[in-house]
Structure formats: C-alpha cells, structure tokens
Design an enzyme around this catalytic site. Structure first.
Site, PDB file in Angstrom:
ATOM      1  N   GLY A 130       1.965   5.136  -6.052  1.00  0.00           N
ATOM      2  CA  GLY A 130       2.550   4.852  -4.746  1.00  0.00           C
ATOM      3  C   GLY A 130       3.013   3.416  -4.663  1.00  0.00           C
TER       4      GLY A 130
ATOM      5  N   GLY B 192       4.022   0.049  -1.607  1.00  0.00           N
ATOM      6  CA  GLY B 192       4.017  -0.450  -0.235  1.00  0.00           C
ATOM      7  C   GLY B 192       4.846  -1.710  -0.135  1.00  0.00           C
TER       8      GLY B 192
ATOM      9  N   ASP C 299      -5.567  -4.279   7.914  1.00  0.00           N
ATOM     10  CA  ASP C 299      -4.673  -3.152   7.623  1.00  0.00           C
ATOM     11  C   ASP C 299      -5.476  -1.917   7.222  1.00  0.00           C
ATOM     12  OD1 ASP C 299      -2.259  -1.836   7.461  1.00  0.00           O
ATOM     13  OD2 ASP C 299      -1.829  -2.463   5.409  1.00  0.00           O
TER      14      ASP C 299
END
Length: 455
Positions: free
Chosen positions: A71, A73, A191
């Site tokens: 992934g 970000g 976060d």
C-alpha cells in the site's frame, strides 16, 4: 528486491573486517514475481551471522513468496520483500519525498527515529535501514525495513471475517496498551485509524505509521498544526479549529475505532469536515460553549447558529448486538466533546470492559509472560511505560542541507549497527516498478480542516 553488502560482515571474533573489493557487493537473485494471492507464512527468525546469510543468499529457491505492493500513503510506499540474510519476510518502506521541504524531512526523521528506538510488542519496529549513499548530494530517498504484518484492521472490519466481542476486547486492549507506551514517552500519534493498526492471524496488533506523530507541546500558547488525523477519526477540537491539543485527540480516535469494530462500519463518515461535525452533533448533541472552549471564534459561531439538538445515545446500541451497556459507557467516555473530560488511556485500561481482553492477551499472546509446568507466570507490569520522554531535540534543523546531514547520520548509525548491511537489488525484475512507485496524490488524501476564518 533487496540484497546484502558484505563489506562490514562480522568475523567469528565479533569484530568487523574489510572484504576484498570483488566481494563487497553480493547480489541475491530471487525469481521475484507479483503475488496478491493469500497471505504467506512469515518466519520469526532473528538476524543470523554473515556465514549463514551467505548460505541463504546462494540457496534461494523458486518457492519463496514474491515481492508485492502492500500500500501507499502521503509519505511512503510499502512493499513486502524477503530479507536475504534470514529469508524472513519484511516490509520495505520507500520514502521518496523526504526532502521536498524541511517540514517533510522533519516528519520523516521523526518517524524513522521512533521506529528505530521504540521497543514495545504493540508498536511496529524497524528491522533495518538500507544504507544511504556515501555522498550526501546523492541522498534523496530513504528505505526502511520493518516487521511485516499480515493485514490491517480496516481490511478485517470490511471483510466477512466474523468479529466476536472477544475479538473487539483483545484488539482494543492492545491499542490502548501500545498507546499508553507512546503517551508515556510524551508522543501523540495524531493519525490513529484502522489502516494504521496492523494485525496477524493470531490477533497480535501493532500500531504503525508515525509520519504525523509528535511530542506533546507543553507551551499552550504555541500553535499546533490542524493538518492531522484522517477526517473520520478527527477529534471535535481539531474540527473546531483548536490551536493547541493534547493526547485526548488519540483517545477520540480510539473511540471511533472501537465503535467501528463493534458495528463494522465507520461511525462518523462524512464528505467534508463540516458534515463530519454535524454527524458528531447528531449523536452527542449540541455542545455547551464551555465544552468547546478551545474552538476558534468562527467555529463557535457555527455551533451557536445551528439548531440545538439533544444527544441520541441509544443510537450506539443499534451498531450491533455486540454493544453491551459496558461497551456503550466506555465509548461515551472516549467520545466526549470536552477533551478535558475525555477518558485517558490509563483510565480506559482500568475499565472493567477491558479486563477480558487483558486476560486473553497475556494468557497466550504476549511475550512478557510465559508458561511453566506449574502454570502461567505473569509479569508484574502488564502495561509497561517508557519511563522517559522521547527526545526530539535533534529535529531542529532549519535548512535542507541540515536536514540531509541529520538524516544521513541517523540512517548510517542505525544501518552500521547490523551484521550485514543491505542495498537495493537493481537486478530484480520488479526493481523498475518499485523505483517508480510514488506516494499518494493530493486528490487521494483526506480533506483538510475547515478554514473557519474564511467562512
């Protein structure tokens, strides 16, 4: 995709020795392929000696799991790869935009240092760092290896995997346990969300992604950025434009995650920060002005202009059959308008609802307790703290040149502490794909906070 350099391999006596030039860069050729099917079986072996690493390098076989993209970000791209020294599966995080600005460099420096220094079973740790180029002028990207976990909590929540009350309790306990350690070090994560909570098939959970983390600001007159926390998990004081905030924003995020575990859907899912605020009002009711004391004037005017609404606490029970009275009460103590009245992490850990999660974790999952022929031996301190504040004094670089020098020193010191340094394997079939992979674009990132002064 990664290979080892034997230029600093340890001898049997434990000292380092220089290898002949032709042996300094030994590349491991793996038959890499892209694979997204299934979850590989990961080795838990520790770093081996240089001799055993060399053997592993020469006996790589075609049955090994391939590299694939996990992934990406705002700050990095993460791939699953194999450590050639141990054949252990690890996560390789590429941070390509570290030196776009001093702020970006400071955030990257902070995340890497935290990954390298924090040692806790519920916090992701760095395994190694790829050596930076010797010339600082050529130093533009950072590559860090971390433990590889099997999945993140978001994927579990949206899957068909059944989640029992016991699952919710053991996950929540581990989140709180890891956060207690972070907060004891003076660090606010900023976060927390299901995507930043990594999980293995045995339900072990680790907090990750410290790109937005920072130490607590003790001077309440200093402004702190509001560009933190993914919108769905953003505390109301942030939505209302507070210039200073505390550990309580992490507690709000945990409350949102807890509700999502129970209901299998995002609790406050809105298309904009203003609508996010409206959803919170729909559940918790309109806040008295004394409970939003840190809000900016524009935000207070917005709250006053809205039609007064009563709290609809019973909506929590409609999330799922897993919402017991104790669960709802704990949720409400986390989801409180006033951050001063919000439950702390320590208070949450003392809540009766958490007790069963604590028992399950320490009965068979943790590494701090152990079994003996006479029964389970429990550690005295089930939720350890760091004991001293995280030192961020070395983050005060103010120019790009300084940023590169500080970062280069940090990475070099950490990479040289390992037996056999690693480098990128440019001969890997997937290297070009990895090299060109980039972080998330602006349109893929969550909305920014409300500009109250422009309304």
């Amino acid at each position: 995709m990664i290979a080892m350099s034997r230029s600093t391999a340890k001898t049997n006596g434990g000292t380092t020795s220089k290898q002949p030039q032709q042996q300094q860069q030994q590349t491991l050729h793996h038959p890499y392929y892209t694979s997204n099917s299934g979850i590989p079986s990961y080795s838990s072996s520790s770093t081996s000696s240089s001799n055993s690493s060399a053997t592993l390098a020469s006996t790589a076989n075609e049955n090994e799991p391939g590299d694939f993209l996990i992934g990406y970000g705002a700050f990095g791209v993460i791939w699953a790869v194999t450590d050639p020294r141990t054949s252990r599966r690890v996560a390789l995080k590429k941070m390509p935009n570290v030196f776009q600005s001093v702020v970006a460099a400071r955030r990257a420096f902070r995340e890497i240092k935290m990954l390298c220094t924090f040692r806790h079973d519920n916090i992701l740790q760095a395994v190694d760092i790829l050596q930076p180029p010797s010339q600082i002028d050529l130093f533009n990207e950072v590559y860090i290896l971390t433990e590889l976990m099997q999945i993140d909590l978001h994927k579990i929540i949206v899957s068909q995997q059944p989640l029992s009350i016991d699952h919710c309790k053991v996950f929540l306990y581990q989140i709180l346990r890891g956060l207690k350690f972070l907060h004891s070090a003076g660090v606010i994560h900023r976060d927390l969300k299901p995507g930043n909570l990594l999980v293995n098939s045995d339900c072990l959970l680790k907090i990750c992604d410290f790109g937005l983390a920072r130490t607590e600001e003790l001077d309440k007159t200093k402004c702190m950025t509001q560009e933190v926390v993914t919108q769905y998990y953003r505390a109301p004081e942030l939505l209302l434009g507070a210039h200073h905030y505390s550990y309580a924003i992490d507690v709000w995020s945990v409350g949102c995650i807890f509700a999502e575990l129970l209901g299998r859907r995002i609790l406050f899912q809105a298309s904009s920060p203003l609508k996010q605020l409206d959803l919170i009002i729909n559940l918790l009711g309109s806040p008295p002005l004394d409970e939003i004391a840190t809000a900016c004037d524009g935000a207070k005017s917005y709250i006053v202009s809205k039609t007064w609404r009563a709290a609809k606490i019973n909506m929590l029970y409609s999330l799922s059959k897993n919402v017991t009275h104790d669960a709802a009460q704990l949720l409400l103590r986390m989801l409180t308008w006033d951050p001063r009245k919000r439950i702390t992490i320590q208070q949450a850990l003392e809540n009766n609802y958490i007790h069963e999660g604590r028992i399950r974790y320490h009965s068979c999952m943790c590494r701090c307790c152990f079994s003996t022929p006479t029964g389970r031996q429990y550690t005295v301190n089930l939720e350890p703290v760091r004991g001293f504040r995280y030192d961020d004094s070395d983050e005060n670089f103010c120019s790009m040149r300084q940023a590169k020098e500080y970062m280069h020193k940090l990475l070099t010191e950490f990479s040289q502490a390992n037996t056999v340094p690693l480098r990128l394997n440019h001969d890997s079939p997937l290297y070009k794909t990895f090299a060109t992979s980039q972080v998330a674009q602006a349109h893929e990132l969550p909305p920014s906070p409300v500009a109250w002064d422009k309304l």
